[in-house]
Motif scaffolding. Sequence first.
Motif, short mmCIF file in Angstrom:
data_model
loop_
_atom_site.label_atom_id
_atom_site.label_comp_id
_atom_site.label_asym_id
_atom_site.label_seq_id
_atom_site.Cartn_x
_atom_site.Cartn_y
_atom_site.Cartn_z
N CYS A 116 -2.22 3.61 1.47
CA CYS A 116 -3.06 2.54 0.93
C CYS A 116 -3.56 2.92 -0.47
CB CYS A 116 -4.26 2.28 1.85
SG CYS A 116 -5.28 0.90 1.31
N TYR B 178 -12.45 3.91 11.24
CA TYR B 178 -11.83 3.03 10.25
C TYR B 178 -10.32 3.01 10.48
CZ TYR B 178 -10.62 0.84 5.85
OH TYR B 178 -10.11 -0.03 4.91
N CYS C 216 -8.50 1.71 1.53
CA CYS C 216 -8.71 2.77 2.52
C CYS C 216 -9.44 3.99 1.94
CB CYS C 216 -7.40 3.21 3.14
SG CYS C 216 -6.69 1.98 4.26
N PHE D 200 -4.11 3.08 6.42
CA PHE D 200 -2.86 3.85 6.31
C PHE D 200 -2.92 4.74 5.08
CE2 PHE D 200 -0.39 1.28 3.10
CZ PHE D 200 -1.32 0.28 2.92
NI NI Z 1 -6.01 0.07 3.24
#
Ligand code: NI
Length: 224
Positions: free
Chosen positions: A98, A92, A102, A95
């Motif tokens: 996020c 995946y 995420c 960052f």
């Molecule tokens: Ni994200």
Amino acid sequence: MQQAIRILSLVLVVFLGLLWGAAWLGRAPGEGVGEAFSRQFARLMGGDAPAPSAGGVQLPQGVSLGGPFAMTDHTGRAVTEADFAGRFLLVYFGFTFCPDVCPTELGTIAAALDAMEQAGERVTPVFVTVDPERDTVEAMADYVARFHPRMVGLTGTPQQVAAIARAYRVFYSKVQRPEMTQYLVDHSSFIYLVGPDGRVRSLFRPETSPEAIAQAVRAQLRGA
Ligand code: NI
């Protein structure tokens, strides 16, 4: 002159409106209009390759994603695709800053591995940052440990990150919202199943359930 400016701004407004409409119609499931808009705008401006449009589980014929890369893992070790050869990966891109997508998707990967029990041990979860400026080795080590004890975090130079993102056709772009002190990074949000040869076998759209992913991965493991 006044009139020319008025006409020009009208044309610009209509153009942006059309693009917004196109973004609304062409957005991927789970993708906000804003994200779709910036993706289409970037494409129009000759930016990064668009996110893969393949959904469901199997990649369309003739599309090959993945392949060689050079990155640094969350322990500070330089790694390439050779370090993962022979293993299945769930990859995946995102960052650590996020706020929501995420963590959700990384939680989904961890839940899918748990659902697979024994078989899950044959799969390595991998998180690749698209924000190498802030996602240092230390930040990655701290972050991946929150999701799964075996999760590997990969960071690198901006050039290395750009190269691996290109190989997976991942779109990402920095966004500074006026009300926020920290920038965000818009990014495509697929989970990739990578085979022992380093090539993507299938990809999962955002919000695919852990059970669906576990089932698809199990099928691939049986065929391996
Ligand atoms: Ni994200």
